[in-house]
Design an enzyme around this catalytic site. Structure first.
Site, PDB file in Angstrom:
ATOM      1  N   ARG A   1       1.318  -4.961  -6.651  1.00  9.11           N
ATOM      2  CA  ARG A   1       0.981  -5.919  -7.711  1.00  9.11           C
ATOM      3  C   ARG A   1       0.040  -5.223  -8.680  1.00  9.11           C
ATOM      4  O   ARG A   1      -1.040  -4.784  -8.290  1.00  9.11           O
ATOM      5  CB  ARG A   1       0.319  -7.185  -7.150  1.00  9.11           C
ATOM      6  CG  ARG A   1       0.332  -8.356  -8.147  1.00  9.11           C
ATOM      7  CD  ARG A   1      -0.467  -9.549  -7.673  1.00  9.11           C
ATOM      8  NE  ARG A   1      -1.879  -9.219  -7.644  1.00  9.11           N
ATOM      9  CZ  ARG A   1      -2.706  -9.501  -6.626  1.00  9.11           C
ATOM     10  NH1 ARG A   1      -2.263 -10.094  -5.550  1.00  9.11           N
ATOM     11  NH2 ARG A   1      -3.976  -9.151  -6.689  1.00  9.11           N
TER      12      ARG A   1
ATOM     13  N   GLU B   1      -6.109  -2.687 -11.855  1.00 15.92           N
ATOM     14  CA  GLU B   1      -5.806  -1.910 -10.645  1.00 15.92           C
ATOM     15  C   GLU B   1      -4.361  -2.160 -10.240  1.00 15.92           C
ATOM     16  O   GLU B   1      -3.719  -3.084 -10.728  1.00 15.92           O
ATOM     17  CB  GLU B   1      -6.743  -2.304  -9.496  1.00 15.92           C
ATOM     18  CG  GLU B   1      -6.587  -3.754  -9.064  1.00 15.92           C
ATOM     19  CD  GLU B   1      -7.555  -4.179  -7.984  1.00 15.92           C
ATOM     20  OE1 GLU B   1      -8.302  -3.329  -7.490  1.00 15.92           O
ATOM     21  OE2 GLU B   1      -7.563  -5.375  -7.638  1.00 15.92           O
TER      22      GLU B   1
ATOM     23  N   ASN C   1      -2.473  -2.967  -6.639  1.00 19.14           N
ATOM     24  CA  ASN C   1      -2.595  -3.266  -5.209  1.00 19.14           C
ATOM     25  C   ASN C   1      -1.334  -2.782  -4.514  1.00 19.14           C
ATOM     26  O   ASN C   1      -0.245  -3.267  -4.813  1.00 19.14           O
ATOM     27  CB  ASN C   1      -2.737  -4.773  -4.993  1.00 19.14           C
ATOM     28  CG  ASN C   1      -3.927  -5.355  -5.729  1.00 19.14           C
ATOM     29  OD1 ASN C   1      -5.035  -5.325  -5.236  1.00 19.14           O
ATOM     30  ND2 ASN C   1      -3.696  -5.866  -6.941  1.00 19.14           N
TER      31      ASN C   1
ATOM     32  N   SER D   1      -1.317 -10.416  -2.337  1.00 21.58           N
ATOM     33  CA  SER D   1      -1.100 -11.786  -1.863  1.00 21.58           C
ATOM     34  C   SER D   1      -0.798 -12.764  -2.988  1.00 21.58           C
ATOM     35  O   SER D   1      -0.793 -12.417  -4.162  1.00 21.58           O
ATOM     36  CB  SER D   1      -2.320 -12.263  -1.076  1.00 21.58           C
ATOM     37  OG  SER D   1      -3.477 -12.215  -1.882  1.00 21.58           O
TER      38      SER D   1
ATOM     39  N   LYS E   1      -8.859   3.656  -5.807  1.00 15.78           N
ATOM     40  CA  LYS E   1      -9.449   3.695  -7.157  1.00 15.78           C
ATOM     41  C   LYS E   1      -9.557   5.130  -7.667  1.00 15.78           C
ATOM     42  O   LYS E   1      -9.426   5.389  -8.863  1.00 15.78           O
ATOM     43  CB  LYS E   1     -10.839   3.041  -7.145  1.00 15.78           C
ATOM     44  CG  LYS E   1     -10.858   1.606  -6.639  1.00 15.78           C
ATOM     45  CD  LYS E   1     -10.058   0.681  -7.530  1.00 15.78           C
ATOM     46  CE  LYS E   1     -10.184  -0.768  -7.110  1.00 15.78           C
ATOM     47  NZ  LYS E   1      -9.519  -1.098  -5.849  1.00 15.78           N
TER      48      LYS E   1
ATOM     49  N   LYS F   1     -16.673   0.806  -9.388  1.00 17.94           N
ATOM     50  CA  LYS F   1     -15.665   0.396  -8.407  1.00 17.94           C
ATOM     51  C   LYS F   1     -15.669   1.310  -7.188  1.00 17.94           C
ATOM     52  O   LYS F   1     -15.460   2.518  -7.325  1.00 17.94           O
ATOM     53  CB  LYS F   1     -14.267   0.442  -9.040  1.00 17.94           C
ATOM     54  CG  LYS F   1     -14.047  -0.568 -10.149  1.00 17.94           C
ATOM     55  CD  LYS F   1     -12.598  -0.504 -10.611  1.00 17.94           C
ATOM     56  CE  LYS F   1     -12.195  -1.810 -11.255  1.00 17.94           C
ATOM     57  NZ  LYS F   1     -10.747  -1.910 -11.423  1.00 17.94           N
TER      58      LYS F   1
ATOM     59  N   GLU G   1     -10.085  -2.693  -1.489  1.00 19.89           N
ATOM     60  CA  GLU G   1      -9.219  -3.767  -1.963  1.00 19.89           C
ATOM     61  C   GLU G   1      -9.795  -5.098  -1.490  1.00 19.89           C
ATOM     62  O   GLU G   1     -10.682  -5.152  -0.652  1.00 19.89           O
ATOM     63  CB  GLU G   1      -7.800  -3.596  -1.398  1.00 19.89           C
ATOM     64  CG  GLU G   1      -7.123  -2.304  -1.805  1.00 19.89           C
ATOM     65  CD  GLU G   1      -6.965  -2.161  -3.300  1.00 19.89           C
ATOM     66  OE1 GLU G   1      -6.832  -3.180  -4.003  1.00 19.89           O
ATOM     67  OE2 GLU G   1      -6.999  -1.021  -3.793  1.00 19.89           O
ATOM     68  N   GLY G   2      -9.235  -6.184  -2.026  1.00 16.34           N
ATOM     69  CA  GLY G   2      -9.574  -7.506  -1.493  1.00 16.34           C
ATOM     70  C   GLY G   2     -10.515  -8.320  -2.351  1.00 16.34           C
ATOM     71  O   GLY G   2     -10.822  -9.460  -2.045  1.00 16.34           O
TER      72      GLY G   2
ATOM     73  N   ARG H   1      -4.446 -15.597 -12.172  1.00 15.42           N
ATOM     74  CA  ARG H   1      -5.664 -16.118 -11.522  1.00 15.42           C
ATOM     75  C   ARG H   1      -6.744 -16.280 -12.579  1.00 15.42           C
ATOM     76  O   ARG H   1      -6.862 -15.442 -13.479  1.00 15.42           O
ATOM     77  CB  ARG H   1      -6.144 -15.163 -10.431  1.00 15.42           C
ATOM     78  CG  ARG H   1      -5.222 -15.103  -9.218  1.00 15.42           C
ATOM     79  CD  ARG H   1      -5.520 -13.908  -8.363  1.00 15.42           C
ATOM     80  NE  ARG H   1      -5.276 -12.676  -9.095  1.00 15.42           N
ATOM     81  CZ  ARG H   1      -5.675 -11.482  -8.701  1.00 15.42           C
ATOM     82  NH1 ARG H   1      -6.345 -11.343  -7.582  1.00 15.42           N
ATOM     83  NH2 ARG H   1      -5.418 -10.412  -9.422  1.00 15.42           N
TER      84      ARG H   1
END
Length: 482
Positions: free
Chosen positions: A125, A144, A146, A151, A313, A372, A376-377, A458
């Site tokens: 993603r 970024e 993923n 998700s 990253k 950064k 992830e997350g 989002r």
């Protein structure tokens, strides 16, 4: 970017009525999460947080994000096959970041043994924000990629219908008809199903590797049910189950509880906490041992460990250097141009003059940048005064090489309501982040599937610098193209 809902957000009575309809619609549609109080049970659930109104997204930037996704799929796959690039790029990071170093050790061990896996599945993603220039025009800038456990492809498949109903309730039927259908979970399942088919065993299962605490289970079930509808058996297991019950046969086929596993779909494994658990008193903690077992197997991993490393990253920062994309994708100048157009400024903090200069610039003007780590997350990035304090502390230490610096993207806020269970209904200034899901399947050297399979929007209030839906900061949204 002007909001199309300025007349609505100030009408308190209309908002109250629409919010009540929206919450019931979300529950009916299955936009659900388990509760924080009972994260392992579906006896009590609530709606996943979402915006009352769909957010305006410039149509041209939305289409640009879709158009470049197949390029990014090709790029991630090319990086995952380029040992020399990964070695060189991550050399400084693995000296100071234990988590990335352990992933890299497993990667090298598996390569030295020889890959048993012949089919490769990527579910990526690519996330973007809309950077507002001084002249007011917005530009698409990548945050970024993923490459593991991307998700909300399931829940976002159901969110557009909720927003469509809300707009109708507010008397905006014409606007409701303009919301795009969106079903990433179907596309993700298509990729998994193709990998399962190419693995070549009708009796083998797809294993979702899942967290100990599974609040976001319904998002996963959307993908899972698509596979069951194709008569593909799905099992759900944790790392500890793999450690206790997993085994390889002489051909390195993976078995769990006596069942052959064709595809391992990771929804876990992207943060250090997954692996640093108190297990049995082993030299290698049990979850790292389980990860090594999975990587050594013939099963299709989504992602395999090389693809997870491709999403770090540090790799993202290296891709922004002149000439890097051309080396990784020779003969694809149009793809290179499309990708480069989305890059924000990215800077190395490696030791040496270049790193010293950029560290000093960020300490002097921290509001220009985001710091950064290789994580992830969501919820890991550093901004403003916190960024300055951390950089001051590590500026003369090798530890700074475990971070990268990125230009801070400045989107135009818009008013919206963020609906969360047990929270007051209040208007917020919000910014949005657009993600495009991409799926590819490669068999040997042949790319047999490469598609953009849906989107995720989002949105969060501007006072929250970082964090996604799972981190409890952002909420689900639907793009309204303008």
């Amino acid at each position: 970017m002007a909001s199309p809902w300025r007349d609505v957000v100030r009408d308190a009575a209309a908002v109250r009525d629409a919010a009540a309809v929206a919450v019931d619609a979300a529950l009916l549609a299955g936009v659900l999460m388990r509760t924080g109080e009972q994260p392992l049970s579906s006896d009590v659930v609530n709606y996943a947080p979402f915006t009352l109104l769909p957010s305006a997204v410039p149509r041209a930037l939305f289409e640009q994000a879709y158009a470049v996704q197949q390029d990014f799929n090709l790029l991630v796959d090319a990086i995952s096959q380029n040992k020399e690039f990964l070695e060189q790029t991550l050399a400084s990071t693995i000296k100071v970041d234990d988590f990335t170093a352990q992933l890299f050790r497993i990667y090298m061990q598996v390569l030295e043994e020889g890959l048993a896996q012949t089919v490769f599945l990527g579910i990526n993603r690519s996330d973007y924000m809309f950077d507002c220039g001084l002249d007011g025009t917005a530009a698409l800038k990548q945050i970024e990629i993923n490459t593991i456990a991307a998700s909300f492809g399931g829940l976002t498949s159901r969110t557009a219908d909720v927003h469509g109903l809300v707009l109708k309730v507010l008397g905006k039927t014409k606007e409701a008809s303009r919301l795009l259908p969106n079903n990433p979970s179907k596309g993700l399942a298509l990729g998994i199903a193709k990998a399962w088919e190419l693995y070549g065993s009708q009796s083998a299962v797809v294993m979702f590797l899942v967290e100990e605490i599974q609040r976001n289970i319904f998002d996963q079930r959307c993908v899972e049910n698509e596979l069951w509808n194709r008569n593909i058996r799905v099992i759900r297991r944790r790392f500890r189950d793999v450690f206790e019950k997993g085994s390889l046969d002489g051909s390195r086929r993976l078995y769990i509880d006596g069942q052959e596993v064709a595809v391992v779909y990771y929804r876990e494994g992207y943060v250090p906490q997954t692996y640093d658990q108190q297990g049995l008193a082993l030299v290698v903690p049990q979850n790292w041992a389980a990860r090594l077992l999975l990587e050594r197997s013939r099963a299709v991993k989504c992602p395999d460990i090389a693809t997870q490393l491709a999403g770090t990253k540090k790799v993202q920062q290296e891709l922004s250097r002149p000439g890097t994309l051309e080396k990784l994708l020779p003969g694809h100048p149009e793809a290179v141009a499309r990708m480069r157009a989305t890059f924000a400024g990215l800077y190395s903090l490696d030791e040496g003059e270049e790193g010293d200069k950029i560290a000093a610039a960020a300490i002097a003007d921290p509001e220009r940048f985001v710091l950064k780590p290789q994580r992830e997350g969501g919820g890991n990035n550093l901004y403003g005064e916190e960024l300055r304090q951390v950089l001051e502390k590590i500026k003369d230490s090798p530890e700074r090489t475990s971070y990268i610096l990125m230009d801070k993207i400045k989107p135009q806020p818009a008013l919206n309501y963020l609906l969360r269970a047990h929270s007051p209904l209040q208007v917020s200034e919000c910014i949005s982040e657009l993600g495009i899901f991409g799926v590819y399947v490669r068999q040997g050297q042949e790319m047999v599937l490469n598609e953009a399979t849906g989107h995720l929007l989002r949105t969060k209030a501007i006072q929250h610098a970082d964090g996604g839906v799972a981190a409890g900061v952002a909420v689900l949204d639907t793009p309204y193209l303008v």
